[in-house]
Design an enzyme around this catalytic site. Structure first.
Site, PDB file in Angstrom:
ATOM      1  N   SER A 297       2.471  40.214   0.032  1.00 37.36           N
ATOM      2  CA  SER A 297       3.313  39.717   0.789  1.00 37.36           C
ATOM      3  C   SER A 297       4.837  40.036   0.452  1.00 37.36           C
ATOM      4  O   SER A 297       5.386  41.198   0.545  1.00 37.36           O
ATOM      5  CB  SER A 297       3.218  38.366   0.951  1.00 37.36           C
ATOM      6  OG  SER A 297       3.859  37.289   1.899  1.00 37.36           O
ATOM      7  N   ASP A 308      10.423  53.136  -0.280  1.00 41.95           N
ATOM      8  CA  ASP A 308      11.129  53.985   0.786  1.00 41.95           C
ATOM      9  C   ASP A 308      12.663  54.523   0.619  1.00 41.95           C
ATOM     10  O   ASP A 308      12.669  55.754   1.246  1.00 41.95           O
ATOM     11  CB  ASP A 308      11.079  52.922   2.138  1.00 41.95           C
ATOM     12  CG  ASP A 308       9.819  52.760   2.691  1.00 41.95           C
ATOM     13  OD1 ASP A 308       8.865  53.114   2.342  1.00 41.95           O
ATOM     14  OD2 ASP A 308       9.842  52.205   3.897  1.00 41.95           O
ATOM     15  N   LYS A 322      -0.796  42.389   3.005  1.00 43.25           N
ATOM     16  CA  LYS A 322      -0.743  41.055   3.658  1.00 43.25           C
ATOM     17  C   LYS A 322       0.852  41.123   4.266  1.00 43.25           C
ATOM     18  O   LYS A 322       1.996  40.933   3.704  1.00 43.25           O
ATOM     19  CB  LYS A 322      -0.548  39.754   2.535  1.00 43.25           C
ATOM     20  CG  LYS A 322      -0.899  38.416   3.531  1.00 43.25           C
ATOM     21  CD  LYS A 322       0.680  38.087   3.882  1.00 43.25           C
ATOM     22  CE  LYS A 322       0.395  36.536   4.288  1.00 43.25           C
ATOM     23  NZ  LYS A 322       1.555  36.136   5.051  1.00 43.25           N
TER      24      LYS A 322
END
Length: 535
Positions: A297, A308, A322
């Protein structure tokens, strides 16, 4: 006719009680948007029939709660219902604090034993010390009566400013002594350990993402930078997540201002971007984020964003996956529905959520076990990446993959040879915890006099054979034995290390505990290698 009208009114009021407190839900029902009135009438009639005609007595609350739970179980794995007490327990660790007396404790032989008193908290101010046993609360015995831990915690906690009278037994004192405390706001730290793991490399362990995580992270970073930190190991292993805003706050310390951290989007929810704020404390320097199969999460939001932007190297094993956004819908009685309304996406557009089949929650819950059985946790060759979901990082154009979870840049296999079946059975029992706690409390003063600093303890302390023998004797009584001398020999070293780590935790705190266990953590040690290789 009169009975039918009363019954119908009762059923309608029951449904209104359930639905109206939901923010925005009543308005949408009234608008007719995505709503079939015939199906609602069917639900009304079902509740009506069960509460009035079922052969046994059944309460309205039971029918409604079972209906809600049954509906949600057929949806995704993370939509859920919690009653009022469950909701309180779920929210408390994330809210930053609670009203209480300020003690960290464990249960020994059905008695509450104080491990530590919160600094400047009510218990420390009253002179309560590690090793003290709390035996009564407001005159009611809590020792030797098999009282559940949750019940004891409920009695000790309460609203800030309220009073509680404790009966306490102390080693060497024959009779209990009594003290009345005024409950205070007790902070619940989410950054539970940070220290300099190398002369220029800091280490921060983040347990979860709560209301105060951003402030706690800034405090830890500032203190480590004052000690010479240039690079950082951010440990998110087994961090199950928490508040989305806290994840954005943490990422803001490492990324440039205004950069996208994550965005959410769903069937009825328009895309919403979450970007970094100003003033990040560590926008230069090397970062390694440590993850494993239980990193989930909010932890995946931070890991995915830093990966990224090529801001951090992710080290460990593929994260949990999740990536579903739950909207909390509070109900009038303190209970709550957490309904999935959208997905999380990393800045490159990767969906964090792993695949699932609606209504097959049991299969979803066994995903980590299935990964282990398929070899994914132990061998990189067993990991099958989704070649249809290839993305490129935003700065260096490196290939990363979507399809569920965050795949680390550096894979660290789970070493299954380190733990014997005998040791695993010992750890699953309560034998180790009970014996270590008893030993630590009985010998606390002697141990601290012999090893005044953690460095002394780490360098010179040896677990006594008498403690090992006692553990083995109790294990044998419960049918827990090694299959042969070879397994016993393979267990001894790990057992000594584990016991020493637990004793260190009982004598000092989680900082010292992590200092010790990280010396043998494959993921931590690999993370250090990665940082040093970038110099």
């Amino acid at each position: 006719m009169k009975h039918f009208q009363q019954t119908l009114f009762h059923a309608i009021m029951l449904l209104l009680i359930v639905l109206l407190p939901m923010s925005g839900v009543a308005q949408r029902l009234g608008s007719g948007m995505d709503f079939d009135a015939n199906q609602m009438r069917k639900l009304q009639l079902a509740v009506l029939a069960i509460t009035n005609f079922y052969v046994d007595t059944v309460s309205d609350a039971t029918v409604v709660e079972n209906a809600i739970t049954g509906i949600l179980e057929e949806l995704d794995p993370h939509s859920s219902y919690s009653n009022a007490e469950e909701t309180r327990r779920l929210n408390e660790p994330l809210q930053g604090g609670f009203g209480g007396i300020g003690v960290q404790f464990n249960m020994l032989d059905d008695t509450l034993v104080v491990i530590a008193a919160t600094k400047n908290g009510p218990s420390e101010k009253a002179g309560i010390e590690p090793g003290d046993r709390i035996v009564t609360v407001d005159g009611e015995p809590i020792a030797g009566v098999n009282m559940p831990r949750d019940t004891i915690m409920k009695k000790l906690r309460g609203e800030e400013g309220t009073r509680v009278r404790l009966g306490i037994m102390r080693r060497g004192v024959k009779k209990p002594w009594y003290v009345t405390l005024v409950r205070d706001q007790i902070p619940m730290a989410t950054v539970d350990a940070y220290y300099m793991i190398e002369p220029t490399i800091g280490y921060i362990h983040l347990e979860r993402f709560g209301a105060n995580t951003g402030e706690e992270m800034r405090k830890a970073i500032k203190e480590l930078q004052a000690q010479g930190m240039k690079d950082l190991l951010l440990d998110l292993e087994q961090n199950g997540g928490g508040y989305l805003d806290a994840a954005v706050d943490v990422a803001s310390e490492f990324l440039e201002a205004g950069q996208l951290v994550v965005y959410t989007e769903g069937r009825t929810v328009e895309r919403r971007n979450y970007s970094t704020g100003p003033g990040g404390l560590m926008r230069s320097g090397r970062i390694v984020v440590l993850v494993d199969e239980y990193t989930a999460s909010a932890s995946e939001i931070v890991s995915g964003a830093l990966q990224d932007y090529d801001r951090a190297t992710i080290v460990g094993r593929r994260t949990f996956g999740k990536g579903l956004v739950q909207r909390p819908l509070p109900l009038n009685d303190g209970s709550m529905i957490r309904l999935t309304t959208a997905h999380y996406y990393t800045p490159t557009g990767r969906c964090i959520q792993k695949p699932y089949v609606k209504g097959k929650k049991e299969d979803y819950d066994h995903d980590v076990e299935n990964r282990y059985n398929h070899g994914e946790l132990t061998s990189i060759d067993s990991i099958h990446l989704d070649s249809s979901r290839v993305y490129r990082t935003l700065n260096q154009q490196r290939i990363v993959y979507g399809g569920g979870g965050i795949m680390p840049d550096v894979f660290v296999p789970l070493d299954t040879t380190k733990v014997t079946k005998f040791f695993s059975r010992l750890r699953r029992s309560d034998i180790l915890n009970q014996n270590v706690l008893r030993y630590s409390m009985n010998n606390r003063n002697v141990l601290l006099a012999t090893f005044p600093t953690f460095a002394d303890f780490e360098a010179s302390y040896v677990v006594p054979q008498s403690l090992i023998d006692k553990i083995f004797a109790e294990a044998k009584e419960k049918g827990i034995e090694p299959k042969d001398k070879k397994e016993l020999q393979a267990t001894i070293d790990d057992l000594h290390f584990s016991l020493k780590a637990q004793i260190a935790y009982n004598l000092w705190d989680r900082n010292e505990y992590f200092r010790f266990v990280n010396s043998r953590s494959d993921i931590v040690q690999r993370g250090l290698q990665v940082i040093k290789a970038q110099e």
